[in-house]
Design a protein around this motif. Structure first.
Motif, PDB file in Angstrom:
ATOM      1  N   ARG A 191       0.849  -1.191   0.000  1.00 44.65           N
ATOM      2  CA  ARG A 191       0.000   0.000   0.000  1.00 44.65           C
ATOM      3  C   ARG A 191       0.883   1.238   0.000  1.00 44.65           C
ATOM      4  N   HIS A 266      -4.876  -1.613  -3.740  1.00 42.67           N
ATOM      5  CA  HIS A 266      -5.728  -1.099  -2.660  1.00 42.67           C
ATOM      6  C   HIS A 266      -5.942   0.410  -2.799  1.00 42.67           C
ATOM      7  N   ASP A 267      -4.875   1.119  -3.150  1.00 41.14           N
ATOM      8  CA  ASP A 267      -4.980   2.578  -3.285  1.00 41.14           C
ATOM      9  C   ASP A 267      -5.593   2.968  -4.638  1.00 41.14           C
TER      10      ASP A 267
END
Length: 306
Positions: A191, A266-267
């Motif tokens: 992340r 995820h980002d």
């Protein structure tokens, strides 16, 4: 009925874009006196005042702005007429001039040109590398037919001169030194927040600085800028040397063989790439074929834009 002089209307439109008589003359390869004479003649033809002195410059009057609103519609309709006339050739031949920013040239434009050479060998695409500000000046002046840029640095969708065509939502990956502690992270585990304490490399200003800062701030931290560079060769050389980490667009991943590149699912940071044409010209068959080829080139490298 008022007689409208298209040449003089184009001069007025260019003055509204460039701001001064001198800049207008340079853009149109005219002398300043010829520009002034043409605009004086247009004002007499229309029976209204178009310019007012403002110090050493001139200001467009409300009447001039009214004329320009109608002028944009006239030029758009003429672009449509040109597009329909070009349709008689079915887009099989002709020339399309494309301006594109640096990473878009190898990632999108070159594959599109290669595909078109196979499918439409008589259709010629001329490519010019340029950043957004220059690209839209070239497009507005008629020196190119198509401009590729980041959406964040394009004129708004409300601009009456252009039609925007979404091409690609380009994912941003993180480039790490080969021996970085997180270089071996499994796909999907890394992340952006995991890199908050590391030094970062990005430009001191401009689009990539804005993109990097915005992505990191969305992940909850402000990146510590250890080094500043604008070109991918310099950025990736510093990453390889262990001087910091950097965000890179997936379109530039081919240049990153010497560093560890990891996705950030995820980002999900992205930058949006668009093409733009002069309003009314996008239906020209040759230009339409180039746009189709660009969309097809975009699809394998990211998510095609909606």
């Amino acid at each position: 009925m008022t007689e409208w002089d298209l040449r003089k209307l184009r001069i007025l439109r260019t003055l509204s874009e460039r701001g001064t008589v001198t800049a207008t003359a340079e853009a149109l390869a005219m002398t300043p006196s010829a520009v002034s004479q043409a605009l004086s003649g247009l004002a007499k033809q229309l029976g209204v005042t178009l310019l007012e002195a403002q110090g050493r410059r001139v200001r467009l009057t409300d009447a001039a702005h009214l004329v320009l609103r109608h002028t944009e519609a006239v030029f758009a309709q003429l672009e449509r007429a040109d597009a329909e006339l070009a349709g008689y050739a079915h887009g099989e031949a002709g020339e399309v001039r494309v301006a594109a920013f640096s990473t878009a040239v190898p990632a999108l434009v070159v594959p599109a040109v290669v595909a078109l050479r196979r499918s439409h060998p008589a259709l010629e695409v001329r490519v010019r590398e340029s950043e957004a500000a220059e690209s839209y000046e070239l497009l507005s002046s008629g020196e190119v037919d198509l401009a590729l840029s980041l959406a964040a640095h394009a004129p708004t969708a409300a601009d009456p001169r252009f039609t925007r065509v979404p091409l690609l939502a380009d994912p941003l990956d993180v480039a790490l030194p080969p021996d970085h502690p997180l270089a071996g992270a499994a796909a999907g585990e890394l992340r952006l927040a995991d890199l908050a304490g590391y030094p970062w490399i990005f430009g001191g200003s401009g689009p990539w600085s804005e993109i990097t800062r915005a992505a990191c701030e969305a992940a909850g931290f402000v990146p510590e800028q250890a080094h500043s560079a604008a070109g991918w060769t310099a950025i990736l050389a510093m990453v390889e040397a262990g001087m910091g980490v950097a965000l890179i667009p997936r379109m530039a991943a081919a240049r990153a063989a010497a560093v560890a590149v990891r996705p950030l699912p995820h980002d999900r940071p992205r930058r949006h790439v668009i093409a733009a044409t002069r309003r009314g010209a996008d239906s020209a068959p040759a230009l339409s074929r180039v746009l189709t080829a660009l969309r097809e080139a975009a699809a394998p490298d990211g998510h095609p834009a909606a």
